[in-house]
Write a protein that holds these residues in place. Structure first.
Motif, PDB file in Angstrom:
ATOM      1  N   ASN A   1       0.810  -1.219   0.000  1.00  0.00           N
ATOM      2  CA  ASN A   1       0.000   0.000   0.000  1.00  0.00           C
ATOM      3  C   ASN A   1       0.846   1.273   0.000  1.00  0.00           C
ATOM      4  OD1 ASN A   1      -2.478  -1.475   0.143  1.00  0.00           O
ATOM      5  ND2 ASN A   1      -2.029  -1.856   2.299  1.00  0.00           N
ATOM      6  N   ALA A   2       2.158   1.145  -0.098  1.00  0.00           N
ATOM      7  CA  ALA A   2       3.038   2.317  -0.114  1.00  0.00           C
ATOM      8  C   ALA A   2       2.744   3.177  -1.344  1.00  0.00           C
ATOM      9  CB  ALA A   2       4.498   1.862  -0.130  1.00  0.00           C
ATOM     10  N   PRO A   3       2.974   4.488  -1.246  1.00  0.00           N
ATOM     11  CA  PRO A   3       2.686   5.371  -2.379  1.00  0.00           C
ATOM     12  C   PRO A   3       3.513   5.054  -3.629  1.00  0.00           C
ATOM     13  CG  PRO A   3       3.440   6.640  -0.465  1.00  0.00           C
ATOM     14  CD  PRO A   3       3.445   5.201  -0.084  1.00  0.00           C
ATOM     15  N   ILE A   4       4.661   4.439  -3.443  1.00  0.00           N
ATOM     16  CA  ILE A   4       5.513   4.035  -4.565  1.00  0.00           C
ATOM     17  C   ILE A   4       5.664   2.522  -4.481  1.00  0.00           C
ATOM     18  CG2 ILE A   4       7.825   4.182  -5.572  1.00  0.00           C
ATOM     19  CD1 ILE A   4       8.014   6.990  -4.353  1.00  0.00           C
ATOM     20  N   SER A   5       5.449   1.841  -5.585  1.00  0.00           N
ATOM     21  CA  SER A   5       5.569   0.384  -5.567  1.00  0.00           C
ATOM     22  C   SER A   5       7.035  -0.018  -5.438  1.00  0.00           C
ATOM     23  CB  SER A   5       4.970  -0.224  -6.838  1.00  0.00           C
ATOM     24  OG  SER A   5       5.828   0.013  -7.939  1.00  0.00           O
ATOM     25  N   GLU A   6       7.237  -1.219  -4.947  1.00  0.00           N
ATOM     26  CA  GLU A   6       8.598  -1.743  -4.822  1.00  0.00           C
ATOM     27  C   GLU A   6       9.268  -1.833  -6.192  1.00  0.00           C
ATOM     28  OE1 GLU A   6      10.559  -5.221  -2.236  1.00  0.00           O
ATOM     29  OE2 GLU A   6       9.095  -5.923  -3.699  1.00  0.00           O
ATOM     30  N   ALA A   7       8.526  -2.257  -7.201  1.00  0.00           N
ATOM     31  CA  ALA A   7       9.085  -2.359  -8.560  1.00  0.00           C
ATOM     32  C   ALA A   7       9.533  -0.994  -9.064  1.00  0.00           C
ATOM     33  CB  ALA A   7       8.056  -2.978  -9.503  1.00  0.00           C
ATOM     34  N   THR A   8       8.746   0.049  -8.794  1.00  0.00           N
ATOM     35  CA  THR A   8       9.117   1.406  -9.206  1.00  0.00           C
ATOM     36  C   THR A   8      10.368   1.866  -8.478  1.00  0.00           C
ATOM     37  OG1 THR A   8       6.813   1.937  -9.703  1.00  0.00           O
ATOM     38  CG2 THR A   8       8.303   3.802  -9.329  1.00  0.00           C
ATOM     39  N   LEU A   9      10.431   1.570  -7.168  1.00  0.00           N
ATOM     40  CA  LEU A   9      11.611   1.931  -6.387  1.00  0.00           C
ATOM     41  C   LEU A   9      12.860   1.261  -6.943  1.00  0.00           C
ATOM     42  CD1 LEU A   9      13.088   3.123  -3.889  1.00  0.00           C
ATOM     43  CD2 LEU A   9      12.463   1.008  -2.701  1.00  0.00           C
ATOM     44  N   ILE A  10      12.785  -0.047  -7.156  1.00  0.00           N
ATOM     45  CA  ILE A  10      13.963  -0.779  -7.653  1.00  0.00           C
ATOM     46  C   ILE A  10      14.363  -0.277  -9.031  1.00  0.00           C
ATOM     47  CG2 ILE A  10      14.808  -3.066  -8.350  1.00  0.00           C
ATOM     48  CD1 ILE A  10      13.128  -4.203  -5.988  1.00  0.00           C
ATOM     49  N   ALA A  11      13.390  -0.008  -9.889  1.00  0.00           N
ATOM     50  CA  ALA A  11      13.706   0.530 -11.222  1.00  0.00           C
ATOM     51  C   ALA A  11      14.434   1.868 -11.096  1.00  0.00           C
ATOM     52  CB  ALA A  11      12.428   0.689 -12.047  1.00  0.00           C
ATOM     53  N   LYS A  12      14.007   2.713 -10.172  1.00  0.00           N
ATOM     54  CA  LYS A  12      14.677   4.005  -9.970  1.00  0.00           C
ATOM     55  C   LYS A  12      16.087   3.794  -9.440  1.00  0.00           C
ATOM     56  CE  LYS A  12      14.906   8.471  -9.903  1.00  0.00           C
ATOM     57  NZ  LYS A  12      14.977   9.211 -11.163  1.00  0.00           N
ATOM     58  N   LEU A  13      16.252   2.883  -8.476  1.00  0.00           N
ATOM     59  CA  LEU A  13      17.575   2.612  -7.923  1.00  0.00           C
ATOM     60  C   LEU A  13      18.537   2.111  -8.992  1.00  0.00           C
ATOM     61  CD1 LEU A  13      16.555   0.948  -4.534  1.00  0.00           C
ATOM     62  CD2 LEU A  13      17.408   3.281  -4.889  1.00  0.00           C
ATOM     63  N   HIS A  14      18.021   1.384  -9.973  1.00  0.00           N
ATOM     64  CA  HIS A  14      18.865   0.874 -11.054  1.00  0.00           C
ATOM     65  C   HIS A  14      19.345   1.975 -11.993  1.00  0.00           C
ATOM     66  CE1 HIS A  14      17.416  -3.493 -10.494  1.00  0.00           C
ATOM     67  NE2 HIS A  14      18.685  -3.411 -10.154  1.00  0.00           N
ATOM     68  N   THR A  15      18.945   3.212 -11.781  1.00  0.00           N
ATOM     69  CA  THR A  15      19.436   4.321 -12.608  1.00  0.00           C
ATOM     70  C   THR A  15      20.669   4.986 -11.996  1.00  0.00           C
ATOM     71  OG1 THR A  15      18.031   6.042 -11.606  1.00  0.00           O
ATOM     72  CG2 THR A  15      17.100   4.776 -13.466  1.00  0.00           C
ATOM     73  N   PHE A  16      21.101   4.519 -10.838  1.00  0.00           N
ATOM     74  CA  PHE A  16      22.250   5.110 -10.147  1.00  0.00           C
ATOM     75  C   PHE A  16      23.424   4.128 -10.154  1.00  0.00           C
ATOM     76  CE2 PHE A  16      18.501   7.099  -8.232  1.00  0.00           C
ATOM     77  CZ  PHE A  16      18.797   8.441  -8.440  1.00  0.00           C
ATOM     78  N   PRO A  17      24.345   4.258 -11.105  1.00  0.00           N
ATOM     79  CA  PRO A  17      25.441   3.293 -11.187  1.00  0.00           C
ATOM     80  C   PRO A  17      26.404   3.341 -10.007  1.00  0.00           C
ATOM     81  CG  PRO A  17      25.738   5.057 -12.795  1.00  0.00           C
ATOM     82  CD  PRO A  17      24.385   5.245 -12.183  1.00  0.00           C
ATOM     83  N   ASN A  18      26.380   4.398  -9.218  1.00  0.00           N
ATOM     84  CA  ASN A  18      27.273   4.468  -8.066  1.00  0.00           C
ATOM     85  C   ASN A  18      26.643   3.916  -6.792  1.00  0.00           C
ATOM     86  OD1 ASN A  18      28.993   5.643  -9.853  1.00  0.00           O
ATOM     87  ND2 ASN A  18      29.101   7.617  -8.845  1.00  0.00           N
ATOM     88  N   LEU A  19      25.395   3.440  -6.874  1.00  0.00           N
ATOM     89  CA  LEU A  19      24.769   2.764  -5.738  1.00  0.00           C
ATOM     90  C   LEU A  19      25.318   1.339  -5.705  1.00  0.00           C
ATOM     91  CD1 LEU A  19      22.717   2.485  -3.418  1.00  0.00           C
ATOM     92  CD2 LEU A  19      21.009   1.877  -5.156  1.00  0.00           C
ATOM     93  N   ILE A  20      25.965   0.984  -4.605  1.00  0.00           N
ATOM     94  CA  ILE A  20      26.606  -0.332  -4.545  1.00  0.00           C
ATOM     95  C   ILE A  20      25.939  -1.286  -3.553  1.00  0.00           C
ATOM     96  CG2 ILE A  20      28.838   0.528  -5.348  1.00  0.00           C
ATOM     97  CD1 ILE A  20      29.801   0.412  -2.406  1.00  0.00           C
TER      98      ILE A  20
END
Length: 175
Positions: free
Chosen positions: A36-55
């Protein structure tokens, strides 16, 4: 997202420490992302995959020692993937914590070494009493024996990040 964008723009390696793990296939919704979160987990993970320096994403909600690769959605850009490391609790059996060491390798990668630590406790101390309670609860509720392992996680770097960190320290040698 603003902090990740800032870190990316500044050429920093980034780690997220959160209570809740992501990317789980756990049938118990209380252990993962709230549907029920305002942002789905899939959307969050997709956004995180746009940051190549996130390790790394570090979490502890489930009190398990697990490692999950959140692989890049683009096979030609492996640096868009990152690792999730969950860690157990000092309250419950096996009462461990994890240490993290990040090392630069000589082959355009980083190594994240995760090590489980069993604290030494003095006989009769509150920590020792807590350990007996943790073991008893584990036995009473017939819980499965938790996994406990150390690991080396390899992280590919962008050419820009590799060039930047080549000026820092001495790389460890990889075989």
């Amino acid at each position: 997202v603003k902090e990740l964008e800032k870190g990316q723009a500044e050429g920093k390696l980034m780690i997220i420490a959160a209570h809740i793990p992501i990317g789980l296939n756990d049938p118990n919704p209380e252990f993962g992302w709230d549907p029920n979160a305002p942002i789905s987990e899939a959307t969050l993970i997709a956004k995180l995959h746009t940051f190549p320096n996130l390790i790394l994403w570090v979490a502890g909600h489930r009190h398990l020692n697990t490692v999950t690769a959140l692989k890049s959605p683009d096979a030609s850009r492996p640096e868009l993937g990152f690792w999730e490391v969950e860690t157990s609790s000092l309250r419950e059996f096996p009462q461990q914590f994890r240490t993290f060491e990040i090392m630069r390798n000589s082959n355009n990668t980083l190594s994240i070494y995760i090590t489980n630590v069993d604290p030494a406790v003095k006989k009769g101390s509150f920590a020792d009493i807590s350990r007996t309670y943790a073991i008893a609860a584990h036995q009473i509720f017939n819980l499965p024996f938790p996994e406990s392992y150390n690991a080396e996680l390899i992280v590919p770097l962008t050419p820009e990040m590799n060039a930047k960190i080549q000026k820092s320290g001495t790389p460890i040698k990889k075989k």
